[in-house]
Design an enzyme around this catalytic site. Structure first.
Site, PDB file in Angstrom:
ATOM      1  N   ASP A   1      60.283  75.072  52.787  1.00  0.00           N
ATOM      2  CA  ASP A   1      60.173  75.086  54.241  1.00  0.00           C
ATOM      3  C   ASP A   1      61.418  74.527  54.917  1.00  0.00           C
ATOM      4  O   ASP A   1      61.701  74.846  56.072  1.00  0.00           O
ATOM      5  CB  ASP A   1      58.939  74.263  54.656  1.00  0.00           C
ATOM      6  CG  ASP A   1      58.801  74.150  56.162  1.00  0.00           C
ATOM      7  OD1 ASP A   1      58.507  75.170  56.798  1.00  0.00           O
ATOM      8  OD2 ASP A   1      58.990  73.033  56.702  1.00  0.00           O
TER       9      ASP A   1
ATOM     10  N   LEU B 119      56.885  73.006  63.483  1.00  0.00           N
ATOM     11  CA  LEU B 119      57.576  73.791  64.500  1.00  0.00           C
ATOM     12  C   LEU B 119      58.921  74.331  64.027  1.00  0.00           C
ATOM     13  O   LEU B 119      59.667  74.903  64.822  1.00  0.00           O
ATOM     14  CB  LEU B 119      57.793  72.928  65.760  1.00  0.00           C
ATOM     15  CG  LEU B 119      56.506  72.501  66.493  1.00  0.00           C
ATOM     16  CD1 LEU B 119      56.852  71.563  67.635  1.00  0.00           C
ATOM     17  CD2 LEU B 119      55.763  73.703  67.015  1.00  0.00           C
ATOM     18  N   ARG B 120      59.233  74.126  62.746  1.00  0.00           N
ATOM     19  CA  ARG B 120      60.528  74.625  62.271  1.00  0.00           C
ATOM     20  C   ARG B 120      60.618  76.150  62.398  1.00  0.00           C
ATOM     21  O   ARG B 120      61.684  76.690  62.696  1.00  0.00           O
ATOM     22  CB  ARG B 120      60.739  74.215  60.805  1.00  0.00           C
ATOM     23  CG  ARG B 120      61.094  72.753  60.617  1.00  0.00           C
ATOM     24  CD  ARG B 120      61.713  72.517  59.251  1.00  0.00           C
ATOM     25  NE  ARG B 120      61.963  71.099  59.036  1.00  0.00           N
ATOM     26  CZ  ARG B 120      61.207  70.321  58.297  1.00  0.00           C
ATOM     27  NH1 ARG B 120      60.139  70.804  57.694  1.00  0.00           N
ATOM     28  NH2 ARG B 120      61.490  69.036  58.149  1.00  0.00           N
ATOM     29  N   GLY B 121      59.520  76.829  62.160  1.00  0.00           N
ATOM     30  CA  GLY B 121      59.529  78.288  62.261  1.00  0.00           C
ATOM     31  C   GLY B 121      59.901  78.757  63.659  1.00  0.00           C
ATOM     32  O   GLY B 121      60.707  79.692  63.828  1.00  0.00           O
TER      33      GLY B 121
END
Length: 381
Positions: free
Chosen positions: A221, A302-304
């Site tokens: 991720d 919230l990285r996506g």
């Protein structure tokens, strides 16, 4: 404890001494297969270019079969990039125009500036943590009262590309070190009460073969993008690839000269994209829909959302536009989200397909596609 006043004075001022690297012997330039001559693997090439335009995208993980050109493409990209300004004799490739990104060793007044190729560092699987992060010479510190720091691979990779082949075979603690440095942009070495900190801003590129094991989900991720590549199946393309490689091996100099105009054009395109990037706008409604896709796919964190926004802007800059379109998002969203989905061992559906379906549904492309199919079936042109 100390009998020598001079030694005591050095300790009080905490003099930092960075061991200079020995000058490399003058050698002929290494011949690298041109980036613009690579056939196919468009997904991998796009992910790499977007990370060069905006390093804050967070690097790319490339998973694919053996012999699909992963290492060749990454080395070709490093060779393609324009030279950068660095402070002369600085082991960290510090940017003279970025005071916040300089190490303590580089903060001298009126430094001399030289041009240098973007560094490309290969991280071997057997590397130790000291070799990666750098080490402090304790003996010199005790005997001379000096923080003697020997820079590691992270220092060498600053403002460049750090490539880890077969990253799924790398020790987990080293992967943690790399990801932490890539995320923060700094590397800190702590040894025996002595602390050294230097910039480590690089594009982290990992490659691997799925047959040799998967990365832990929490580590996967942390890579901004994930490209999946497969062996080319079309006979005509396979023949073209073989012929290109044979021509390069036969006469590398002539082959590179043949592709030099394309290389220069691509280099100028990347420079223009980097300059245009701060001006690129992403409409609020599109940002909401990106987050809606992430929410529907149950993406953790919230990285996506952040990476998809950045990648879409970088693609618009690459195309010479200052506004992101729906097509820009479509081209990058699978690369940014496929590795962030929760894995279901009972589900055979490909993660890329799930992302595409969610994107089409949220952006209303699924309904328009069905309407077109119905109109065609009814004889409407």
């Amino acid at each position: 404890m100390w009998q020598n006043d001079k030694r005591k004075e050095k300790i009080n001022y905490q003099v930092i001494e960075v061991s200079p690297t020995a000058p490399a012997p003058m050698t002929a330039r290494r011949m690298v297969f041109p980036f613009t001559a690579i056939v196919g693997q468009e997904e991998m090439k796009l992910a790499l270019l977007l990370n060069v335009i905006d390093p804050k995208v967070g690097g790319v993980m490339i998973m694919g079969d053996r012999g699909t050109g992963k290492s060749t493409t990454i080395r070709a990209l490093a060779d393609l990039l324009p030279e950068i300004d660095v402070i002369a004799d600085d082991p960290f490739n510090s940017d003279p125009n970025d005071p916040d990104g300089m190490s303590d060793h580089s903060s001298s007044q009126n430094p001399s500036i030289v041009k240098k190729k973007v560094p490309m560092v290969d991280l071997p699987l057997g590397a130790t943590e000291d070799r990666v992060c750098g080490t402090i010479d304790i003996e010199k510190a005790l005997s001379e009262g000096v923080k003697a720091f020997e820079p590691g691979l992270l220092a060498k990779a600053n403002r460049g590309i750090l490539y880890v082949d077969e990253v799924n075979l790398l020790d987990d603690h080293l992967v943690d070190v790399l990801l932490d440095s890539a995320a923060s942009g700094w590397n800190t070495v702590e040894r025996e009460g002595i602390s050294i900190r230097h910039p480590a801003r690089f594009v982290l590129v990992g490659s691997g073969n799925p047959e040799e094991g998967e990365l832990r989900p929490q580590l996967l991720d942390r890579f901004g993008m994930h490209a999946e590549i497969r062996t080319v199946k079309e006979p005509a393309l396979r023949v073209e690839i073989v012929e290109q490689r044979a021509a390069f091996d036969l006469n590398p100099q002539a082959f590179m000269e043949q592709h030099q105009p394309e290389q220069e054009a691509m280099q100028q395109k990347l420079v223009a994209a980097q300059q245009l990037l701060p001006q690129v706008e992403l409409d609020y409604d599109l940002r909401v829909k990106i987050s809606q896709v992430c929410s529907e796919l149950d993406v953790d964190g919230l990285r996506g959302d952040i990476v998809t926004n950045r990648a879409a802007k970088a693609l618009a800059a690459l195309e010479g536009r200052n506004e992101v379109t729906v097509d820009d998002i479509r081209r990058v969203i699978t690369l940014c989200l496929r590795h962030r989905l929760r894995k279901d061992p009972l589900e055979s559906i490909d993660s890329g397909y799930k992302v595409e379906k969610a994107f089409s549904r949220v952006f209303g492309l699924e309904a328009s596609s069905e309407a077109n199919s119905a109109a065609t079936a009814n004889g409407v042109r």
